[in-house]
Design a protein around this motif. Structure first.
Motif, PDB file in Angstrom:
ATOM      1  N   SER A   1      23.997   4.726  30.254  1.00 40.79           N
ATOM      2  CA  SER A   1      22.619   4.440  29.865  1.00 40.79           C
ATOM      3  C   SER A   1      22.128   5.566  28.969  1.00 40.79           C
ATOM      4  CB  SER A   1      21.726   4.312  31.105  1.00 40.79           C
ATOM      5  OG  SER A   1      20.386   4.074  30.742  1.00 40.79           O
ATOM      6  N   LEU A   2      21.577   5.215  27.789  1.00 38.81           N
ATOM      7  CA  LEU A   2      21.170   6.224  26.815  1.00 38.81           C
ATOM      8  C   LEU A   2      19.726   6.021  26.374  1.00 38.81           C
ATOM      9  CD1 LEU A   2      24.269   6.059  24.425  1.00 38.81           C
ATOM     10  CD2 LEU A   2      23.977   7.539  26.408  1.00 38.81           C
ATOM     11  N   THR A   3      19.027   7.138  26.152  1.00 43.96           N
ATOM     12  CA  THR A   3      17.701   7.078  25.545  1.00 43.96           C
ATOM     13  C   THR A   3      17.669   7.803  24.208  1.00 43.96           C
ATOM     14  OG1 THR A   3      17.002   9.059  26.748  1.00 43.96           O
ATOM     15  CG2 THR A   3      16.535   6.926  27.778  1.00 43.96           C
ATOM     16  N   SER A   4      18.720   8.598  23.926  1.00 40.87           N
ATOM     17  CA  SER A   4      18.814   9.332  22.659  1.00 40.87           C
ATOM     18  C   SER A   4      20.274   9.616  22.369  1.00 40.87           C
ATOM     19  CB  SER A   4      18.041  10.653  22.735  1.00 40.87           C
ATOM     20  OG  SER A   4      18.689  11.554  23.620  1.00 40.87           O
ATOM     21  N   LEU A   5      20.554   9.989  21.126  1.00 45.34           N
ATOM     22  CA  LEU A   5      21.926  10.305  20.753  1.00 45.34           C
ATOM     23  C   LEU A   5      22.419  11.555  21.483  1.00 45.34           C
ATOM     24  CD1 LEU A   5      24.229   9.277  19.039  1.00 45.34           C
ATOM     25  CD2 LEU A   5      23.394  10.644  17.132  1.00 45.34           C
ATOM     26  N   SER A   6      21.510  12.459  21.812  1.00 45.30           N
ATOM     27  CA  SER A   6      21.900  13.655  22.568  1.00 45.30           C
ATOM     28  C   SER A   6      22.427  13.273  23.949  1.00 45.30           C
ATOM     29  CB  SER A   6      20.713  14.610  22.693  1.00 45.30           C
ATOM     30  OG  SER A   6      20.317  15.083  21.428  1.00 45.30           O
ATOM     31  N   ASP A   7      21.871  12.219  24.544  1.00 48.26           N
ATOM     32  CA  ASP A   7      22.374  11.725  25.828  1.00 48.26           C
ATOM     33  C   ASP A   7      23.832  11.307  25.733  1.00 48.26           C
ATOM     34  OD1 ASP A   7      19.917  12.067  27.005  1.00 48.26           O
ATOM     35  OD2 ASP A   7      19.343   9.958  26.917  1.00 48.26           O
ATOM     36  N   ALA A   8      24.211  10.825  24.563  1.00 52.59           N
ATOM     37  CA  ALA A   8      25.559  10.297  24.380  1.00 52.59           C
ATOM     38  C   ALA A   8      26.628  11.375  24.423  1.00 52.59           C
ATOM     39  CB  ALA A   8      25.647   9.528  23.064  1.00 52.59           C
ATOM     40  N   THR A   9      26.239  12.656  24.326  1.00 53.95           N
ATOM     41  CA  THR A   9      27.230  13.734  24.374  1.00 53.95           C
ATOM     42  C   THR A   9      27.927  13.802  25.732  1.00 53.95           C
ATOM     43  OG1 THR A   9      25.514  15.351  24.994  1.00 53.95           O
ATOM     44  CG2 THR A   9      26.038  15.117  22.639  1.00 53.95           C
ATOM     45  N   ARG A  10      27.396  13.091  26.715  1.00 52.60           N
ATOM     46  CA  ARG A  10      28.050  13.029  28.033  1.00 52.60           C
ATOM     47  C   ARG A  10      29.267  12.107  27.999  1.00 52.60           C
ATOM     48  NH1 ARG A  10      23.663  10.772  31.763  1.00 52.60           N
ATOM     49  NH2 ARG A  10      22.902   9.842  29.817  1.00 52.60           N
ATOM     50  N   TYR A  11      29.428  11.387  26.887  1.00 49.63           N
ATOM     51  CA  TYR A  11      30.486  10.388  26.790  1.00 49.63           C
ATOM     52  C   TYR A  11      31.351  10.653  25.556  1.00 49.63           C
ATOM     53  CZ  TYR A  11      27.180   8.220  29.986  1.00 49.63           C
ATOM     54  OH  TYR A  11      26.319   7.988  31.017  1.00 49.63           O
ATOM     55  N   THR A  12      32.430   9.916  25.437  1.00 48.30           N
ATOM     56  CA  THR A  12      33.361  10.124  24.328  1.00 48.30           C
ATOM     57  C   THR A  12      33.235   9.019  23.286  1.00 48.30           C
ATOM     58  OG1 THR A  12      35.087   8.981  25.604  1.00 48.30           O
ATOM     59  CG2 THR A  12      35.046  11.396  25.696  1.00 48.30           C
ATOM     60  N   ILE A  13      33.399   9.422  22.015  1.00 49.35           N
ATOM     61  CA  ILE A  13      33.343   8.519  20.872  1.00 49.35           C
ATOM     62  C   ILE A  13      34.489   8.876  19.932  1.00 49.35           C
ATOM     63  CG2 ILE A  13      32.002   7.839  18.824  1.00 49.35           C
ATOM     64  CD1 ILE A  13      29.469   8.381  20.331  1.00 49.35           C
TER      65      ILE A  13
END
Length: 251
Positions: A117-129
């Motif tokens: 669950s994301l609210t910002s792109l910074s939140d996405a740093t918890r995951y891999t892309i």
């Protein structure tokens, strides 16, 4: 008769050498451009070839890996690159014709990954892309705290990230409703297996034909005028519709 023939020869001699032909480089990225039955097709590939035909310019499309296409366009005066995101850092590197066709990008997860669950792109740093080196998305991700080798995995070619994503080796993928169905269908999945979790913040003017910085300006203007005319005539919408119909047939 002699005067008419002499005039024809004179006009042919005065025709600028740069008007003869140009090479347009690109990469495999359906539905914008891809190989089908040995021919480069796709929305932007067909659009650019139609522009060339109407502008009376002999254009050849060559499909190569993105980094190679980018490099060749920077090296050769009579060349261009599609589909190229136009943004501030690239503005002086090329001359531009466009915009072409693009679609809003999102971060997607697999449907069963309801833990994401994301609210910002910074939140996405918890995951891999996964992303190709020198891709516009890579620069944005790095600005928002991603680190290569940690949560940002560089892949060698377009769609390699999709294969890792489907196998569960990446948490998120970047794509758009227009492109993802073409990428995921060959892997035995459907677009409905994906869930958008965040619109990707991308400050660009759209997809363009990026021309070598030394490309002749009169020819660039002719290509731009022709593209604008095709858009007014509805040809761009017709191409989008053609590939949306093909996309629907996949499901």
């Amino acid at each position: 008769m002699f005067v008419r023939m002499a005039l024809f020869v004179m006009l042919a001699m005065l025709r600028p050498a740069w008007a003869e032909s140009m090479t347009i480089y690109t990469e495999h990225f359906p539905p914008y451009q891809f190989i089908q039955e040995g021919k480069v097709v796709g929305i932007n590939a067909e659009l650019i070839m139609l522009v060339c035909e109407r502008a009376e310019v002999d254009c050849e499309l060559e499909l190569l890996p993105w980094s190679r296409s980018f490099q060749l366009t920077r090296q050769h005066k009579l060349s261009g690159l599609i589909s190229t995101a136009r943004y501030k850092e690239r503005e002086q590197q090329f001359k531009w014709v466009g915009p072409l066709v693009k679609s809003t990008s999102y971060l997607y997860r697999l449907k069963h990954r309801d833990d994401i669950s994301l609210t910002s792109l910074s939140d996405a740093t918890r995951y891999t892309i996964g992303i190709q080196p020198n891709d516009i998305y890579e620069a944005v991700l790095l600005k928002h705290g991603f680190e290569k080798g940690k949560n940002l995995l560089n892949v060698s070619y377009k769609n390699a990230d999709m294969q890792l994503f489907i196998k569960g080796k990446l948490d998120l993928i970047i794509g758009s409703p227009l492109t993802l169905n073409y990428q995921i269908h060959p892997l035995g999945f459907a677009f409905d297996d994906l869930v958008p979790v965040l619109e990707f913040p991308l400050d660009v003017q759209g997809n363009y034909l990026a021309l070598n910085a030394a490309f002749p300006e009169p020819l660039r203007e002719r290509l731009q005028w022709t593209l604008d005319s095709l858009r007014v005539a509805g040809d761009v919408d017709s191409l989008i519709q053609k590939y949306q119909v093909a996309q629907t047939a996949m499901n």
